[in-house]
Motif scaffolding. Structure first.
Motif, PDB file in Angstrom:
ATOM      1  N   VAL A 199       2.532  55.722 -52.467  1.00 52.07           N
ATOM      2  CA  VAL A 199       2.206  55.761 -53.895  1.00 52.07           C
ATOM      3  C   VAL A 199       2.646  57.103 -54.455  1.00 52.07           C
ATOM      4  O   VAL A 199       2.181  58.156 -54.010  1.00 52.07           O
ATOM      5  N   LEU A 200       3.561  57.066 -55.429  1.00 48.40           N
ATOM      6  CA  LEU A 200       3.997  58.269 -56.116  1.00 48.40           C
ATOM      7  C   LEU A 200       3.126  58.427 -57.357  1.00 48.40           C
ATOM      8  O   LEU A 200       3.283  57.708 -58.356  1.00 48.40           O
ATOM      9  N   HIS A 201       2.175  59.345 -57.271  1.00 49.83           N
ATOM     10  CA  HIS A 201       1.194  59.503 -58.339  1.00 49.83           C
ATOM     11  C   HIS A 201       1.824  60.143 -59.568  1.00 49.83           C
ATOM     12  O   HIS A 201       2.635  61.066 -59.467  1.00 49.83           O
ATOM     13  N   ALA A 202       1.419  59.661 -60.741  1.00 51.05           N
ATOM     14  CA  ALA A 202       1.860  60.251 -61.993  1.00 51.05           C
ATOM     15  C   ALA A 202       0.946  61.406 -62.359  1.00 51.05           C
ATOM     16  O   ALA A 202      -0.254  61.376 -62.112  1.00 51.05           O
ATOM     17  N   GLU A 203       1.525  62.427 -62.947  1.00 46.02           N
ATOM     18  CA  GLU A 203       0.750  63.607 -63.301  1.00 46.02           C
ATOM     19  C   GLU A 203      -0.086  63.385 -64.551  1.00 46.02           C
ATOM     20  O   GLU A 203      -1.169  63.944 -64.695  1.00 46.02           O
ATOM     21  N   ASP A 204       0.401  62.548 -65.471  1.00 44.10           N
ATOM     22  CA  ASP A 204      -0.278  62.392 -66.752  1.00 44.10           C
ATOM     23  C   ASP A 204      -1.327  61.290 -66.763  1.00 44.10           C
ATOM     24  O   ASP A 204      -2.433  61.475 -67.278  1.00 44.10           O
ATOM     25  N   ASP A 205      -1.005  60.139 -66.159  1.00 43.99           N
ATOM     26  CA  ASP A 205      -1.891  58.982 -66.237  1.00 43.99           C
ATOM     27  C   ASP A 205      -1.711  58.152 -64.967  1.00 43.99           C
ATOM     28  O   ASP A 205      -0.581  57.799 -64.618  1.00 43.99           O
ATOM     29  N   PRO A 206      -2.817  57.817 -64.276  1.00 48.52           N
ATOM     30  CA  PRO A 206      -2.691  57.008 -63.051  1.00 48.52           C
ATOM     31  C   PRO A 206      -1.951  55.694 -63.261  1.00 48.52           C
ATOM     32  O   PRO A 206      -1.307  55.189 -62.340  1.00 48.52           O
ATOM     33  N   LYS A 207      -2.028  55.148 -64.460  1.00 46.67           N
ATOM     34  CA  LYS A 207      -1.369  53.869 -64.720  1.00 46.67           C
ATOM     35  C   LYS A 207       0.154  53.985 -64.651  1.00 46.67           C
ATOM     36  O   LYS A 207       0.845  52.983 -64.511  1.00 46.67           O
ATOM     37  N   ASN A 208       0.664  55.206 -64.765  1.00 48.23           N
ATOM     38  CA  ASN A 208       2.109  55.415 -64.702  1.00 48.23           C
ATOM     39  C   ASN A 208       2.602  55.672 -63.280  1.00 48.23           C
ATOM     40  O   ASN A 208       3.786  55.935 -63.074  1.00 48.23           O
TER      41      ASN A 208
END
Length: 636
Positions: free
Chosen positions: A292-301
């Protein structure tokens, strides 16, 4: 002689399949590495981000590896069996040598100061604690090692399948795959919160391959994902032997009441992951690894990337949007459930105490009816006859401030593919061959902050730079054509350099072109790169064997040899696309040029001026000597 129309057609065919072929190939040998005297029996490693250390599991010990730019130091932390335990195990008729060892299967940080280490311990799993920056296990006041006497909830008793562990807060979750002694389970196995587990009927011989902690804005909504495959119980002739799933539990889950799922997860649900081409009935159902490549701004991204294999010896790379997965678990329709839930209560809602009727529905029907399809409804790309074993990903900001996703994929023969994802398309930037022996990649850990990739096989461990910019060449065209978001051409210094994470005014001279092969950003560059050196002069007898090497600068290019108005094809081998003449194809005198054509870029790579000498063998000997030197130069 090659017809021009056929040449262009071949060029188009190669472009159509280029995304499945690495553009460049390197064999780095100067990176810090360690080679083991005997193959390791464990594929577990742990690395703290922003550090130069890695803990590597083995049989009877853990190795603390400390990397520098030039070397690796090894410090063993012994965890061998005591003599009584070993003798007792060996006395059993069915016991094998491997079973009567302590194979380390878990190395995981449980809090800021402590790492937990677990091993099979001759069939009676145990766990130890290792304080930060120490090589001595934690002990009590009397000097006795502190041991979790029964580690069965954390690791299996046999080392055949690696357990998947993840720390969420200060609680350890473990996913143990099914074996002959274990039906497979997910557990919250160690920490402050209540210990919970899955139920046997929720799985069908699961094999777990990955996990992730999804942190929400509302921390009470945090979720823990587990990626796994199950054996398919279908008896249909066209039934696939495996199915891929993502399972999910809520961090806040506290189990049920004494009468309903007291020690079981009450928020567990699973959904099938589809990878392949559903309309063509071509699916990749055996998930091998996930990240899982986590988004910095929003988990949904965030994005989920997975490696899937098929029955026909090919691998598919599929991507899933975190928002799609979240949507599937937010409004689930349970497969096979026909009853009604009071008050419209939804199964899997992240609450501490789940109503008993919802618990009963989940216990009997944990699977969501609707499967989750990949991004764009098809794989990012498919690799034939080359299986991937591990995957990790990074988010890279280019010189233009655009963000790109880069995948690193380990293969079954010890290679690493660096893959650019851009606008739904994939482009294999390069293939790295850092190991001296072919073996499957079993460990892959990326440290974005330090710019390192740690890669291991059962026999070797190496640290590679994420930005291997110097490998691309010494010209702006070569650097920009690589399309590597980590690297750009510095106009001031005249070098291919790593793009700084935070660009400043002085970094404005760093240029790239990631979206396509376009070297127009290079000062004075054109679509035709002419060879700067004079042609190599060769004198040869008319009946001699002639070998003219041509260096391969890109495996996405089409290579042709020109002679007057004639054109010749060549076959790439060992980094060269040579032109060869022998007794059946008479050698000719004149000027021979090798040219590469790639996406409109035309580059001359080699030129030879051949002169025939019919009356002397001295020229032939001189030519042979020159050719040998030429070949050696290209290979070096």
């Amino acid at each position: 002689m090659l017809n021009l129309e056929l040449l262009l057609l071949g060029h188009l065919l190669i472009l159509g399949s280029a995304e499945r072929v690495p553009r460049l190939k390197f064999a780095p040998t100067d990176q810090p590495r360690v080679k083991f005297e005997s193959p390791a029996r464990s594929s577990v490693g742990y690395h703290d981000e922003k550090s130069d250390t890695l803990y590597l599991g083995s049989t009877g010990s853990v190795y603390l590896l400390q990397f520098t730019d030039a070397d690796v130091s090894q410090t063993p932390i012994p965890l061998s069996l005591d003599d009584n335990t070993r003798k007792k195990c060996q006395s059993k008729v069915s016991a094998s040598q491997e079973l009567c060892e302590n194979v380390i299967t878990v190395i995981q940080r449980v809090n800021k100061t402590t790492i937990i280490i677990c091993g099979t311990y001759a069939g009676s799993p145990k766990c130890w604690f290792l304080p930060n920056n120490r090589t001595q296990l934690a002990s009590d006041k009397e000097g006795r090692q502190i041991i979790v006497q029964d580690g069965r909830d954390i690791t299996p008793s046999v080392p055949r399948q690696r357990p998947i562990t993840i720390t969420v807060g200060e609680d350890l979750y473990s996913a143990i795959s099914s074996t002959s002694q274990n039906s497979g389970s997910i557990q919250r196995s160690y920490g402050w919160m209540k210990h919970l587990k899955s139920e046997d009927k929720w799985f069908q011989n699961p094999t777990f391959v990955g996990s992730a902690w999804i942190q929400m804005t509302d921390r009470n909504k945090d979720e823990v994902y587990f990626f796994f495959r199950e054996t398919n119980g279908s008896t249909a002739l066209d039934g696939e032997p495996y199915r891929a799933y993502v399972g999910r539990v809520c961090k806040i889950d506290e189990g049920g009441s004494k009468t309903a799922g007291q020690d079981s997860f009450t928020t567990f649900l699973k959904a099938r992951l589809i990878c392949g081409f559903p309309t063509e009935s071509r699916l990749f159902n055996k998930i091998e690894d996930a990240f899982v490549l986590h988004a910095e701004d929003d988990p949904k991204n965030s994005m989920v990337y997975g490696v899937f294999s098929s029955l026909w010896n090919s691998t598919g790379i599929c991507a899933y949007s975190q928002s799609d997965i979240e949507q599937a678990f937010r409004n689930p329709k349970l497969k096979g459930f026909t009853g009604n839930l009071p008050g419209g209560q939804r199964p899997g809602t992240c609450i501490k105490v789940t109503p008993p009727k919802v618990i009963q529905a989940i216990r009997s029907f944990p699977e969501i009816e609707a499967p989750i399809y990949p991004f764009l409804n098809h794989p990012l790309y498919v690799m034939k006859h080359n299986n991937y074993t591990r995957i990790t990903a990074d988010r890279v900001k280019g010189a233009n401030q655009d963000v790109y996703h880069v995948l690193f994929l380990g293969t079954g023969n010890g290679k690493i593919h660096k893959v650019l994802l851009n606008s739904g398309k994939s482009f294999i930037i390069s293939e790295l061959s850092p190991f001296t022996a072919e073996a499957p990649v079993s460990i892959m850990t990326l440290d974005s902050s330090m710019g390192h990739l740690y890669v291991g096989t059962p026999v070797e461990m190496v640290r590679l730079p994420l930005a291997n910019c110097a490998d691309y060449g010494s010209t702006c065209v070569q650097c920009v054509a690589a399309r590597d978001p980590y690297c750009g051409w510095n106009r001031t210094s005249g070098e291919c350099v790593a793009v700084p994470r935070t660009l400043s005014v002085t970094d404005s001279d760093v240029v790239q072109n990631i979206d396509q092969l376009n070297v127009s950003v290079c000062d004075g560059a054109s679509d035709v790169v002419v060879l700067s050196e004079e042609p190599t002069e060769l004198i040869i007898s008319s009946g001699a064997y002639l070998y003219l090497p041509c260096p391969v600068k890109s495996y996405h290019a089409v290579y042709t040899w020109s002679y007057n108005k004639d054109q010749f094809t060549c076959t790439i081998k060992d980094g060269s696309c040579p032109l060869m003449f022998n007794g059946e194809v008479p050698v000719r005198k004149g000027l021979f040029k090798c040219t590469a054509i790639e996406d409109g870029l035309r580059e001359e790579l080699a030129a030879y001026k051949v002169t025939l000498n019919k009356g002397s063998t001295l020229g032939l000997e001189r030519t042979a000597f020159i050719l040998i030197l030429t070949v050696l130069c290209y290979l070096l």
